[in-house]
Write an enzyme that holds these catalytic residues in place. Structure first.
Site, short mmCIF file in Angstrom:
data_model
loop_
_atom_site.label_atom_id
_atom_site.label_comp_id
_atom_site.label_asym_id
_atom_site.label_seq_id
_atom_site.Cartn_x
_atom_site.Cartn_y
_atom_site.Cartn_z
N SER A 14 55.57 41.08 66.83
CA SER A 14 55.14 42.09 65.85
C SER A 14 56.02 42.08 64.59
CB SER A 14 55.21 43.48 66.48
OG SER A 14 54.99 44.45 65.47
N THR A 61 49.27 49.26 69.42
CA THR A 61 48.47 48.07 69.15
C THR A 61 47.77 47.62 70.43
OG1 THR A 61 48.46 45.90 68.06
CG2 THR A 61 50.38 46.40 69.44
N LYS A 65 44.95 50.78 71.81
CA LYS A 65 44.47 51.63 70.70
C LYS A 65 43.35 52.59 71.11
CE LYS A 65 45.39 48.91 66.53
NZ LYS A 65 44.74 48.31 65.36
N ASP A 100 44.92 52.22 60.00
CA ASP A 100 44.25 50.99 59.52
C ASP A 100 43.27 51.36 58.39
OD1 ASP A 100 45.53 49.23 61.22
OD2 ASP A 100 43.98 49.36 62.78
N GLY A 127 37.43 46.31 66.68
CA GLY A 127 38.31 47.42 66.32
C GLY A 127 38.57 47.50 64.83
N ARG A 152 26.18 45.01 68.34
CA ARG A 152 27.44 45.71 68.06
C ARG A 152 27.48 46.20 66.62
NH1 ARG A 152 33.18 42.91 69.52
NH2 ARG A 152 34.25 44.81 70.10
P1 NAP Z 1 38.21 42.58 68.18
O1 NAP Z 1 38.04 44.04 68.42
O2 NAP Z 1 38.43 41.68 69.34
O3 NAP Z 1 36.91 42.07 67.35
C1 NAP Z 1 36.75 40.72 67.07
C2 NAP Z 1 35.64 40.53 66.03
O4 NAP Z 1 35.61 39.15 65.66
C3 NAP Z 1 34.25 40.87 66.56
O5 NAP Z 1 33.46 41.36 65.51
C4 NAP Z 1 33.76 39.50 67.04
O6 NAP Z 1 32.35 39.40 67.07
C5 NAP Z 1 34.30 38.63 65.93
N1 NAP Z 1 34.44 37.23 66.32
C6 NAP Z 1 35.35 36.69 67.16
N2 NAP Z 1 35.16 35.35 67.25
C7 NAP Z 1 34.13 35.04 66.42
C8 NAP Z 1 33.49 33.82 66.07
N3 NAP Z 1 33.88 32.64 66.59
N4 NAP Z 1 32.48 33.87 65.17
C9 NAP Z 1 32.10 35.05 64.63
N5 NAP Z 1 32.67 36.24 64.92
C10 NAP Z 1 33.67 36.24 65.82
O7 NAP Z 1 39.45 42.29 67.20
P2 NAP Z 1 40.03 43.28 66.07
O8 NAP Z 1 41.10 44.11 66.64
O9 NAP Z 1 38.88 43.93 65.38
O10 NAP Z 1 40.75 42.22 65.08
C11 NAP Z 1 40.00 41.33 64.26
C12 NAP Z 1 40.96 40.64 63.30
O11 NAP Z 1 41.52 41.59 62.40
C13 NAP Z 1 42.16 39.96 63.99
O12 NAP Z 1 42.41 38.73 63.34
C14 NAP Z 1 43.30 40.93 63.75
O13 NAP Z 1 44.56 40.28 63.71
C15 NAP Z 1 42.92 41.47 62.37
N6 NAP Z 1 43.50 42.79 62.09
C16 NAP Z 1 44.31 42.89 61.01
C17 NAP Z 1 44.85 44.11 60.66
C18 NAP Z 1 45.73 44.20 59.46
O14 NAP Z 1 46.42 45.21 59.31
N7 NAP Z 1 45.71 43.20 58.59
C19 NAP Z 1 44.57 45.26 61.45
C20 NAP Z 1 43.74 45.13 62.57
C21 NAP Z 1 43.21 43.88 62.88
P3 NAP Z 1 31.53 39.80 68.41
O15 NAP Z 1 31.38 41.29 68.37
O16 NAP Z 1 30.25 39.06 68.26
O17 NAP Z 1 32.37 39.32 69.58
#
Ligand code: NAP
Length: 272
Positions: A14, A61, A65, A100, A127, A152
């Site tokens: 982290s 995290t 969450k 966020d 998320g 979704r």
């Molecule tokens: P999550 O809840 O697991 O959601 C993943 C998302 O990605 C879903 O919409 C999923 O689609 C999609 N996805 C995964 N593989 C894919 C592929 N091959 N093709 C198309 N869509 C795909 O994850 P999360 O927590 O939302 O995090 C998502 C990203 O945001 C991560 O990289 C995380 O590090 C980043 N993030 C960044 C911050 C920041 O502060 N910068 C904060 C939070 C998260 P499906 O629904 O179809 O599975």
């Protein structure tokens, strides 16, 4: 001494500890930021223990969450998003927030990108997608959610509308990007695409110079999406800005002080 920290599993890599500790140093605060890795089914005990030990605040995290929501008093925004990433133990029960949302809003504001009147496209409905879509639906003219799993995206759009009946929000699969992105002002990648491999969820041909593109992915810091967006003349905002401003918002919630944004940003970027 004040003690803040992070619970998640794993938390070893982290970037929150150096970011928050930089703020304490900058403001000469007697405070520490510590990481904790409770077992996945131990979140309730972890929160009760933190309260009993007098810990001031915790970030939350993956994978906690959503679970934390049941064990704190969430504000409206966290309840609507369905996830808590910041717990404030100064009250009993502790309050839960989702910073966020502030991270996304302040990342755009910091780059001079207006949200009012904008048409936004959010790719992803996990998320991060929920926090981004709910935030932008409040601040922008209209939001379109595109997700690989169409159901979704539709569910998220329905949740946005349920909490904000005035919001203009639509949903579809990734095949709807072709119609939506060319007319959009803002684009956010809230999927994990671009993290493990040099890939983008949005075809480069759709990107244009009137677009501001925020990629939530921050490792790598320059994703293929941001690279192709810059080539198209778009304004680009990397994921570290969202990460920074969620941390800034958590710091301000816990301390009631303005965060030293520059020091926190330097500490974060020196580790990316
Ligand atoms: P999550 O809840 O697991 O959601 C993943 C998302 O990605 C879903 O919409 C999923 O689609 C999609 N996805 C995964 N593989 C894919 C592929 N091959 N093709 C198309 N869509 C795909 O994850 P999360 O927590 O939302 O995090 C998502 C990203 O945001 C991560 O990289 C995380 O590090 C980043 N993030 C960044 C911050 C920041 O502060 N910068 C904060 C939070 C998260 P499906 O629904 O179809 O599975």
């Amino acid at each position: 001494m004040h003690v803040y920290g992070l619970i998640g599993n794993p938390v070893g890599h982290s970037l929150s500890p150096p970011m928050h500790e930089a703020a304490y140093r900058e403001l000469d605060m007697d405070a520490r930021y510590v990481t904790f890795e409770p077992a996945p089914d131990d979140v309730a005990r972890a929160l009760a223990g933190a309260a009993a030990l007098g810990i001031d605040g915790l970030n939350v995290t993956i994978p906690f969450k959503q679970d934390v929501l049941e064990h704190v008093d969430p504000d409206d925004l966290a309840a609507r998003i369905g996830a808590v990433n910041t717990v404030d133990f100064s009250t009993s029960p502790p309050r839960g927030y989702n910073t966020d949302a502030a991270g996304v809003r302040r990342a755009f504001e910091h780059h001079g990108v207006p949200l009012a009147g904008a048409e936004a496209v959010v790719v992803g409905a996990g998320g991060a997608g929920r926090a981004v879509a709910i935030t932008l639906a409040e601040a922008c003219e209209a939001v379109h959610v595109a997700n690989r799993t169409v159901e979704r995206a539709a569910e998220l759009a329905a949740d946005v509308r349920a909490g904000d009946p005035d919001a203009t929000v639509t949903a579809g699969g990734l095949d709807t990007l072709g119609d939506r992105v060319p007319a959009a002002d803002l684009l956010v990648n809230a999927t994990s695409v671009g993290m493990e491999e040099d890939a983008t969820p949005v075809p480069a041909a759709l990107l244009h110079a009137d677009l501001a593109v925020l990629d939530a992915v921050y490792s790598p810091i320059e994703t293929r999406l941001l690279r192709t967006a810059a080539e198209a003349g778009a304004t680009t905002i990397d994921g570290a800005w969202m990460l920074l401003f969620q941390g800034v918002a958590a710091f301000e919630r816990w301390t009631g002080r303005d965060a030293p944004v520059g020091a926190m940003n330097d500490a974060l970027r020196s580790r990316l």
